[in-house]
Write an enzyme that holds these catalytic residues in place. Sequence first.
Site, PDB file in Angstrom:
ATOM      1  N   LYS A  59       0.844  -1.247   0.113  1.00 11.19           N
ATOM      2  CA  LYS A  59       0.144   0.031  -0.054  1.00 11.19           C
ATOM      3  C   LYS A  59       1.060   1.135  -0.004  1.00 11.19           C
ATOM      4  O   LYS A  59       0.642   2.115  -0.735  1.00 11.19           O
ATOM      5  CB  LYS A  59      -0.987  -0.088   1.084  1.00 11.19           C
ATOM      6  CG  LYS A  59      -1.929  -1.049   1.213  1.00 11.19           C
ATOM      7  CD  LYS A  59      -3.069  -1.072   2.196  1.00 11.19           C
ATOM      8  CE  LYS A  59      -4.123  -1.964   2.312  1.00 11.19           C
ATOM      9  NZ  LYS A  59      -5.124  -1.971   1.195  1.00 11.19           N
ATOM     10  N   HIS A 102     -13.155   3.202   4.271  1.00 11.33           N
ATOM     11  CA  HIS A 102     -13.360   1.798   4.396  1.00 11.33           C
ATOM     12  C   HIS A 102     -14.605   1.474   4.054  1.00 11.33           C
ATOM     13  O   HIS A 102     -15.770   1.737   4.631  1.00 11.33           O
ATOM     14  CB  HIS A 102     -12.981   1.357   5.843  1.00 11.33           C
ATOM     15  CG  HIS A 102     -13.184  -0.087   6.150  1.00 11.33           C
ATOM     16  ND1 HIS A 102     -13.510  -0.478   7.078  1.00 11.33           N
ATOM     17  CD2 HIS A 102     -12.899  -1.140   5.273  1.00 11.33           C
ATOM     18  CE1 HIS A 102     -13.869  -1.775   7.089  1.00 11.33           C
ATOM     19  NE2 HIS A 102     -13.339  -2.180   6.059  1.00 11.33           N
TER      20      HIS A 102
END
Length: 482
Positions: A59, A102
């Site tokens: 990431k 999220h």
Amino acid sequence: MLLGIAGAGTMGAGIAEAARAAGLEVRVHDPHVPGTVALAELAGCALVIEAVPEDLELKRELLRALAGVVAEDAVLATNTSSLTVGAIAAAVPRPERVVGLHFFNPVARMRLVELVAGVASSPEALARARAVAEAMGKQVVEARDGPGFVVNRCNRPFGLEAMRIVQERLATPEQVDRICRLACGFRMGPFELMDLVGIDVGVAIAASFYAQTHEPRWRPSPLAAQLAASGRHGRKTGRGWYAYPPGRPEDPPMPAPGGGDGRLAVVAGETAVAAWLLDTAEAAGWDARTPWEAAGEVPFLILDCGPGEDDPPLQGGPQVLLCDAAPLSAQDPGGVAAGFALPLPVRDGGLVELTRTPTTAPAAAAAAEAFFATLGRRAEWVGDGPGLVGGRIVAQLVNEACFALGEGVGSAADIDLGMELGLNHPRGPLAWGDAVGPGAVLDTVLALWEEYREERYRPAPALVRAVRAESDLARERLPFSW
């Protein structure tokens, strides 16, 4: 506004589909997926959401590359569920533009998005990310950066406490799932959920949680680790806690209510459970009375929900004691009573949990099972312990939510909304705490502490303060608010 998605796996593709359905212009990048664009073609995006596997270096590397492509004022959002936004942003130029966004799977159906502020996230970046999520029709809850954010953190006890119960042979996985569904109102039991998500995935998440803090409440279960190591990962491998097919066993039919036939049942106590029992027993044809109303007559069954100091002695018939906090063995050491639990708020129909000790009289066990059958409830016999199964799991969910609330991870409203929308819980944990009563929740948690003397059962400071506030308000009978 042009939206970029980096990663075209299950989550990335789901986010892209939901964005396009909302009328947003979307570009998707994934070097291994045909039909997606090159990284450089995300240059004009005002917001890019990364949705690659949960690997910190992967990431970081992707966001560093994106930072070199998009404009300096573009926002970079991570869809991480188990890593911290701050750790991801630390290696990215201008970390103030990195936020957490999220989404929940499946994205098209799940209405919730957690907006996570890292230590460096700017208000402008958070506002843009919120606007995009809301444009997609999502309900946004705000979370402070930390393991699991709001939803995954507050749900930790659902699986961990269930596995502890099974580990101690107080109930089987099938029983725990059935109690959670039919007595507490959860759409899915914890073992069904673990099989659906993937036991190996759950083990990795549990290890990540524990490694970040070494918090005793989040210590991984050896049961899940053993299953994962043996290749039993749940539905995707054909076997986990259950075998697939057929999956979990079908629930047995519930008895039809009725059949009290005018028999006397004495209900002691001034709790919500006692009031429900009196009303429901009357509706089922029982002659249901308080101890004073019984006036010494011999009843079919005495249901002790915590008699008042002025109540007459409870005697003359078999007894069953409410085990909402203290276990049966502590309330009636060496005695002949059985125990029961009905998680609050009591739902219509479903299960009642019953328990016994080695000295419980067969007559008390049989009378308890027969009485609850007339109320339309099937008996689930479980091992003795504080709160039995459902009450114990609910108390730990409330306690964890109180820890999160006290630490500023989310507001009370966002914690409850997140658990309802993100996990389909029947109610948020803090609303559940209000329904049960903070004092009753604390009693169960303290009883677990007394039983185990483990740090995982220490009460949250916010829960303790809530009980103090409740006692101050009780004189005026005002509703408690978190």
